[in-house]
Design a protein around this motif. Structure first.
Motif, mmCIF file in Angstrom:
data_model
loop_
_atom_site.group_PDB
_atom_site.id
_atom_site.type_symbol
_atom_site.label_atom_id
_atom_site.label_comp_id
_atom_site.label_asym_id
_atom_site.label_seq_id
_atom_site.Cartn_x
_atom_site.Cartn_y
_atom_site.Cartn_z
ATOM 1 N N HIS A 78 0.863 -1.110 0.029
ATOM 2 C CA HIS A 78 0.190 0.017 -0.110
ATOM 3 C C HIS A 78 0.900 1.307 0.007
ATOM 4 N N GLY A 79 0.538 2.057 -0.865
ATOM 5 C CA GLY A 79 1.456 3.471 -0.991
ATOM 6 C C GLY A 79 2.569 3.272 -1.519
ATOM 7 N N ALA A 80 2.789 2.416 -2.508
ATOM 8 C CA ALA A 80 3.966 2.327 -3.333
ATOM 9 C C ALA A 80 3.946 3.635 -4.259
ATOM 10 N N ALA A 81 5.278 3.971 -4.737
ATOM 11 C CA ALA A 81 5.340 5.272 -5.412
ATOM 12 C C ALA A 81 5.551 4.892 -6.874
ATOM 13 N N ARG A 82 4.805 5.258 -7.780
ATOM 14 C CA ARG A 82 4.881 5.108 -9.147
ATOM 15 C C ARG A 82 6.112 5.829 -9.907
ATOM 16 N N ASN A 83 6.706 5.450 -10.481
ATOM 17 C CA ASN A 83 7.996 6.116 -11.323
ATOM 18 C C ASN A 83 7.964 5.498 -12.628
ATOM 19 N N TRP A 84 8.660 6.370 -13.460
ATOM 20 C CA TRP A 84 8.829 5.960 -14.963
ATOM 21 C C TRP A 84 10.337 5.961 -15.482
ATOM 22 N N TYR A 85 10.627 4.964 -15.910
ATOM 23 C CA TYR A 85 12.231 4.754 -16.328
ATOM 24 C C TYR A 85 12.120 4.422 -17.445
ATOM 25 N N GLU A 86 12.784 5.043 -18.669
ATOM 26 C CA GLU A 86 12.957 4.599 -19.935
ATOM 27 C C GLU A 86 11.525 4.090 -20.559
ATOM 28 N N GLY A 87 10.488 4.888 -20.251
ATOM 29 C CA GLY A 87 9.373 4.710 -20.800
ATOM 30 C C GLY A 87 8.598 3.557 -20.311
ATOM 31 N N ARG A 88 8.918 3.173 -19.058
ATOM 32 C CA ARG A 88 8.030 1.994 -18.274
ATOM 33 C C ARG A 88 8.028 2.359 -17.081
ATOM 34 N N VAL A 89 6.919 1.813 -16.545
ATOM 35 C CA VAL A 89 6.274 2.291 -14.979
ATOM 36 C C VAL A 89 6.816 1.214 -14.122
ATOM 37 N N SER A 90 7.404 1.652 -13.156
ATOM 38 C CA SER A 90 8.202 0.888 -11.874
ATOM 39 C C SER A 90 7.651 1.465 -10.731
ATOM 40 N N LEU A 91 7.955 0.522 -9.484
ATOM 41 C CA LEU A 91 7.296 1.008 -8.124
ATOM 42 C C LEU A 91 8.462 1.067 -7.201
ATOM 43 N N ALA A 92 8.407 1.992 -6.263
ATOM 44 C CA ALA A 92 9.301 2.087 -5.279
ATOM 45 C C ALA A 92 8.774 2.168 -3.753
ATOM 46 N N VAL A 93 9.429 1.192 -2.984
ATOM 47 C CA VAL A 93 8.786 1.201 -1.480
ATOM 48 C C VAL A 93 9.541 2.409 -0.839
ATOM 49 N N THR A 94 8.883 3.254 -0.248
ATOM 50 C CA THR A 94 9.254 4.556 0.385
ATOM 51 C C THR A 94 9.015 4.343 2.232
ATOM 52 N N GLY A 95 9.279 5.140 2.720
ATOM 53 C CA GLY A 95 8.847 5.439 4.212
ATOM 54 C C GLY A 95 7.309 5.671 4.340
ATOM 55 N N TRP A 96 6.578 5.906 3.278
ATOM 56 C CA TRP A 96 5.242 6.048 3.584
ATOM 57 C C TRP A 96 4.552 4.776 3.170
ATOM 58 N N SER A 97 5.343 3.737 2.423
ATOM 59 C CA SER A 97 4.572 2.342 2.239
ATOM 60 C C SER A 97 4.441 1.539 3.198
ATOM 61 N N THR A 98 3.445 0.505 2.973
ATOM 62 C CA THR A 98 3.040 -0.375 4.042
ATOM 63 C C THR A 98 3.110 -1.661 3.096
ATOM 64 N N LEU A 99 4.038 -2.844 3.906
ATOM 65 C CA LEU A 99 3.711 -4.103 3.229
ATOM 66 C C LEU A 99 2.999 -5.065 4.033
ATOM 67 N N HIS A 100 2.317 -6.088 3.255
ATOM 68 C CA HIS A 100 1.582 -6.828 4.169
ATOM 69 C C HIS A 100 2.069 -8.255 3.202
ATOM 70 N N PHE A 101 2.180 -9.390 4.106
ATOM 71 C CA PHE A 101 2.285 -10.729 3.633
ATOM 72 C C PHE A 101 1.064 -12.023 3.873
ATOM 73 N N PRO A 102 0.377 -11.849 3.141
ATOM 74 C CA PRO A 102 -0.948 -12.590 3.208
ATOM 75 C C PRO A 102 -0.467 -14.058 3.556
ATOM 76 N N GLU A 103 0.442 -14.668 3.181
ATOM 77 C CA GLU A 103 0.945 -16.027 3.441
ATOM 78 C C GLU A 103 1.448 -16.289 4.783
ATOM 79 N N ARG A 104 2.049 -15.414 5.149
ATOM 80 C CA ARG A 104 3.162 -15.658 6.333
ATOM 81 C C ARG A 104 2.413 -15.783 7.470
ATOM 82 N N GLY A 105 2.893 -16.937 7.958
ATOM 83 C CA GLY A 105 2.235 -17.360 9.507
ATOM 84 C C GLY A 105 1.380 -18.569 9.013
ATOM 85 N N ARG A 106 1.132 -18.923 7.995
ATOM 86 C CA ARG A 106 0.084 -19.984 7.773
ATOM 87 C C ARG A 106 0.508 -21.398 8.259
ATOM 88 N N TRP A 107 -0.245 -22.234 8.732
ATOM 89 C CA TRP A 107 0.410 -23.524 9.351
ATOM 90 C C TRP A 107 1.102 -24.564 8.284
#
Length: 298
Positions: free
Chosen positions: A267-296
């Motif tokens: 959530h809150g990944a920064a959208r950037n452009w490089y050589e005509g293609r879009v990319s994402l960056a995780v910054t201090g404002w971003s939040t990461l969740h792992f849906p499958e972590r901790g499953r039995w």
């Protein structure tokens, strides 16, 4: 004949008075000093009874100022209980206007929340008239057949769009149909709009169609590679069914580490452009969740 019997003779009060007369003292003139308050001694029975009374719980002396004398403990407890009840009734009479204060507070908070929400929607309506709270429901302008088709398509789209209710989707569809768009085109248009709406998890293949700076995505880390920059913690590719893109996790973001093959929601990944293609960056404002972590089964 004298007796050496050790039994104590019971002496009455009158006899004690006469005994004290023989022991009276005389003054300097030889006249006897009369003591009008003779000293009395308790009888054996009185001494025994006194010991019994002193050791009985109800007979233990209580010098507390809170004690009510000349009454039993049971009567005293009833008196204190009645006084406490009268104090409670008096307090309720003074604070009677605060009865139901909690309910009134919740009602006021709910009213103010509704007012703030309506005010926000009114401001948003200046950009998108469809969110105007005073705007009539567009579904009322549809024919019976059109409304049935709109509701059917709304049910179908609700299964594919997380976070959108059937009623909200049907309103958007009805608005598009009233604007002159045919039903099939309206379904495609509304689906794309709501799929990339702010706050929604956007398909990675739709990142180029979004105009805002920050987005939310979910995908699987395909590959990670070493970075030459110490400012970058991790860099790699993230993909979903719609496409893939480069993702850069900056060191200063203090984000948790990801692993290859792991599913992550950002959530809150920064959208950037490089050589005509879009990319994402995780910054201090971003939040990461792992849906499958901790499953039995993991």
């Amino acid at each position: 004949m004298s007796s050496n019997n050790s039994s104590r003779k019971v002496v009455t009060v009158d006899e004690q008075a006469f005994e004290n007369v023989a022991e009276e003292a005389v003054d300097e003139n030889g006249f006897p000093v009369v003591d009008e308050t003779p000293e009395f001694e308790a009888t054996v029975e009185e001494e025994t009874q006194a010991k019994v009374d002193a050791n009985h719980p109800d007979g233990i002396a209580d010098t507390s100022e809170d004690r009510i004398h000349s009454v039993t403990l049971e009567q005293e407890e009833r008196i204190h209980a009645r006084e406490a009840e009268l104090e409670r009734i008096s307090a309720q009479a003074e604070l009677g206007t605060q009865d139901g204060r909690e309910q009134r507070t919740r009602a006021v908070a709910a009213k103010r929340s509704a007012e703030r929400r309506a005010e926000f929607q009114t401001r948003a309506a200046s950009v998108d008239p469809r969110v105007d709270p005073d705007r009539d429901d567009p579904r009322t302008k549809l024919s019976q057949d059109e409304l049935a088709t709109v509701n059917t398509e709304a049910n179908r789209l609700a299964e594919q769009l997380d976070g959108w209710s059937r009623a909200a989707i049907s309103r958007h569809l009805a608005d598009a149909v009233i604007g002159g768009t045919d039903m099939m085109s309206a379904v495609v248009k509304v689906f794309e709009e709501l799929q990339t709406a702010p706050g929604q998890v956007i398909p990675i293949g739709k990142l180029e169609d979004v105009t805002r700076k920050e987005v939310s995505i979910e995908g699987q880390i395909e590959v990670l590679w070493e970075s030459d920059s110490p400012a970058i913690a991790q860099v790699g590719l993230i993909a979903d069914d719609s496409g893939k893109t480069k993702i850069t996790i900056w060191e200063k973001s203090d984000a948790p580490w990801v692993a290859e093959g792991e599913r992550v929601r950002i959530h809150g990944a920064a959208r950037n452009w490089y050589e005509g293609r879009v990319s994402l960056a995780v910054t201090g404002w971003s939040t990461l969740h792992f849906p499958e972590r901790g499953r039995w089964w993991a």
